[in-house]
Design a protein around this motif. Structure first.
Motif, PDB file in Angstrom:
ATOM      1  N   LEU A 177       0.875  -1.179   0.457  1.00  0.00           N
ATOM      2  CA  LEU A 177       0.332   0.162   0.034  1.00  0.00           C
ATOM      3  C   LEU A 177       0.745   1.251  -0.214  1.00  0.00           C
ATOM      4  N   ASP A 178       0.543   2.466  -1.045  1.00  0.00           N
ATOM      5  CA  ASP A 178       1.163   3.628  -1.052  1.00  0.00           C
ATOM      6  C   ASP A 178       0.490   4.403  -0.082  1.00  0.00           C
ATOM      7  N   VAL A 179       1.367   4.291   1.217  1.00  0.00           N
ATOM      8  CA  VAL A 179       0.299   5.459   1.679  1.00  0.00           C
ATOM      9  C   VAL A 179      -0.323   6.963   1.462  1.00  0.00           C
ATOM     10  N   ASN A 180       0.761   7.325   0.876  1.00  0.00           N
ATOM     11  CA  ASN A 180       0.755   8.680  -0.146  1.00  0.00           C
ATOM     12  C   ASN A 180      -0.913   8.931  -0.110  1.00  0.00           C
ATOM     13  N   HIS A 181      -1.352   7.686  -1.401  1.00  0.00           N
ATOM     14  CA  HIS A 181      -2.646   6.924  -2.774  1.00  0.00           C
ATOM     15  C   HIS A 181      -3.061   6.379  -2.224  1.00  0.00           C
ATOM     16  N   CYS A 182      -4.177   6.100  -0.562  1.00  0.00           N
ATOM     17  CA  CYS A 182      -4.934   5.522  -0.305  1.00  0.00           C
ATOM     18  C   CYS A 182      -5.201   5.633   0.464  1.00  0.00           C
ATOM     19  N   ASP A 183      -6.262   5.322   1.101  1.00  0.00           N
ATOM     20  CA  ASP A 183      -7.834   6.086   1.452  1.00  0.00           C
ATOM     21  C   ASP A 183      -7.643   6.034   3.173  1.00  0.00           C
ATOM     22  N   THR A 184      -7.368   7.264   4.274  1.00  0.00           N
ATOM     23  CA  THR A 184      -7.794   7.049   5.454  1.00  0.00           C
ATOM     24  C   THR A 184      -8.730   7.369   6.209  1.00  0.00           C
ATOM     25  N   CYS A 185      -8.447   6.761   7.555  1.00  0.00           N
ATOM     26  CA  CYS A 185      -9.915   6.915   8.603  1.00  0.00           C
ATOM     27  C   CYS A 185     -10.142   8.127   9.281  1.00  0.00           C
ATOM     28  N   PRO A 186     -11.236   8.605   9.935  1.00  0.00           N
ATOM     29  CA  PRO A 186     -10.759  10.001  10.860  1.00  0.00           C
ATOM     30  C   PRO A 186      -9.936   9.707  11.413  1.00  0.00           C
ATOM     31  N   HIS A 187      -9.258   9.254  12.202  1.00  0.00           N
ATOM     32  CA  HIS A 187      -8.077   9.781  12.364  1.00  0.00           C
ATOM     33  C   HIS A 187      -7.004  10.017  11.549  1.00  0.00           C
ATOM     34  N   GLY A 188      -7.255   9.986  10.464  1.00  0.00           N
ATOM     35  CA  GLY A 188      -5.877  10.383   9.205  1.00  0.00           C
ATOM     36  C   GLY A 188      -4.640   9.553   9.320  1.00  0.00           C
ATOM     37  N   GLU A 190     -12.923  -6.227   8.175  1.00  0.00           N
ATOM     38  CA  GLU A 190     -12.650  -5.333   9.734  1.00  0.00           C
ATOM     39  C   GLU A 190     -11.660  -4.164   9.794  1.00  0.00           C
ATOM     40  N   PRO A 191     -11.942  -2.492   9.044  1.00  0.00           N
ATOM     41  CA  PRO A 191     -10.586  -1.975   9.016  1.00  0.00           C
ATOM     42  C   PRO A 191      -9.656  -1.980  10.392  1.00  0.00           C
ATOM     43  N   LYS A 192      -9.009  -1.705   9.331  1.00  0.00           N
ATOM     44  CA  LYS A 192      -7.299  -1.957   9.920  1.00  0.00           C
ATOM     45  C   LYS A 192      -6.920  -0.045   9.442  1.00  0.00           C
ATOM     46  N   HIS A 193      -6.029   0.226  10.688  1.00  0.00           N
ATOM     47  CA  HIS A 193      -5.431   1.740   9.697  1.00  0.00           C
ATOM     48  C   HIS A 193      -3.886   1.149  10.717  1.00  0.00           C
ATOM     49  N   PHE A 194      -2.925   2.223   9.958  1.00  0.00           N
ATOM     50  CA  PHE A 194      -1.337   2.096   9.726  1.00  0.00           C
ATOM     51  C   PHE A 194      -1.158   3.321  10.777  1.00  0.00           C
ATOM     52  N   THR A 195       0.032   2.716  12.083  1.00  0.00           N
ATOM     53  CA  THR A 195      -0.308   3.625  12.903  1.00  0.00           C
ATOM     54  C   THR A 195       1.583   4.568  12.789  1.00  0.00           C
ATOM     55  N   GLU A 196       1.420   5.188  13.661  1.00  0.00           N
ATOM     56  CA  GLU A 196       3.018   6.124  13.333  1.00  0.00           C
ATOM     57  C   GLU A 196       3.818   5.404  14.116  1.00  0.00           C
ATOM     58  N   ASP A 197       3.511   4.340  15.006  1.00  0.00           N
ATOM     59  CA  ASP A 197       5.115   3.081  15.054  1.00  0.00           C
ATOM     60  C   ASP A 197       5.065   2.045  14.363  1.00  0.00           C
ATOM     61  N   TRP A 198       4.209   1.911  12.983  1.00  0.00           N
ATOM     62  CA  TRP A 198       4.404   1.344  11.303  1.00  0.00           C
ATOM     63  C   TRP A 198       4.221   0.436  12.166  1.00  0.00           C
ATOM     64  N   GLN A 199       2.724   0.107  12.460  1.00  0.00           N
ATOM     65  CA  GLN A 199       2.062  -1.150  12.592  1.00  0.00           C
ATOM     66  C   GLN A 199       0.608  -0.860  12.562  1.00  0.00           C
ATOM     67  N   TRP A 200       0.133  -2.000  12.227  1.00  0.00           N
ATOM     68  CA  TRP A 200      -1.772  -1.843  11.546  1.00  0.00           C
ATOM     69  C   TRP A 200      -1.920  -2.765  12.914  1.00  0.00           C
ATOM     70  N   GLU A 201      -2.971  -1.923  13.055  1.00  0.00           N
ATOM     71  CA  GLU A 201      -3.758  -2.686  14.446  1.00  0.00           C
ATOM     72  C   GLU A 201      -5.459  -1.648  14.169  1.00  0.00           C
ATOM     73  N   PRO A 202      -6.621  -2.286  14.682  1.00  0.00           N
ATOM     74  CA  PRO A 202      -7.638  -2.537  14.650  1.00  0.00           C
ATOM     75  C   PRO A 202      -8.061  -0.821  14.455  1.00  0.00           C
ATOM     76  N   CYS A 203      -9.135  -0.692  13.856  1.00  0.00           N
ATOM     77  CA  CYS A 203      -9.217   1.300  13.342  1.00  0.00           C
ATOM     78  C   CYS A 203     -11.024   1.428  13.978  1.00  0.00           C
ATOM     79  N   ASP A 204     -11.071   1.741  16.114  1.00  0.00           N
ATOM     80  CA  ASP A 204     -12.649   2.497  15.841  1.00  0.00           C
ATOM     81  C   ASP A 204     -12.987   3.144  15.067  1.00  0.00           C
ATOM     82  N   ALA A 205     -12.873   3.613  14.381  1.00  0.00           N
ATOM     83  CA  ALA A 205     -13.188   4.981  14.153  1.00  0.00           C
ATOM     84  C   ALA A 205     -14.906   5.103  12.948  1.00  0.00           C
ATOM     85  N   GLU A 206     -16.049   5.356  13.340  1.00  0.00           N
ATOM     86  CA  GLU A 206     -16.890   5.410  12.549  1.00  0.00           C
ATOM     87  C   GLU A 206     -17.087   5.834  10.870  1.00  0.00           C
TER      88      GLU A 206
END
Length: 94
Positions: free
Chosen positions: A57-68, A78-94
């Protein structure tokens, strides 16, 4: 990162490596993209195959969650977002 000088590459492969910017560039010459794309704008999707260019995934050209943060659906939808510490974690944003 592996040094180019320690690899046994043909001149064509060496040229590809010097200009590589995408996962498929490394895959095309038999190199594991994970060793070269660390700390770049490319991330492997959750449970992705590093040898499959579509699993990157090119993080500059992909969907973002409400967390940005870059977001994808895992294999269970299930949605997962990529964190600033380079890990995938569940995204609880609606």
């Amino acid at each position: 990162m592996i040094r180019r000088s320690s690899l046994m590459l043909t001149p064509v492969e060496d040229e590809i490596l010097r200009n590589a910017t995408r996962p498929e560039d490394y895959i095309s010459i038999g190199l594991d993209p994970r060793e070269y794309l660390e700390d770049t704008d490319w991330v492997l999707v959750p449970d992705g195959d590093p040898w499959e260019p579509n699993d990157w995934l090119d993080v500059n050209h992909c969907d973002t969650c409400p967390h940005g943060m870059p977001v994808v659906e895992d294999v269970y939808g299930e949605p997962k977002h990529f964190t600033e510490d380079w890990q995938w974690e569940p995204c609880d944003a609606e």
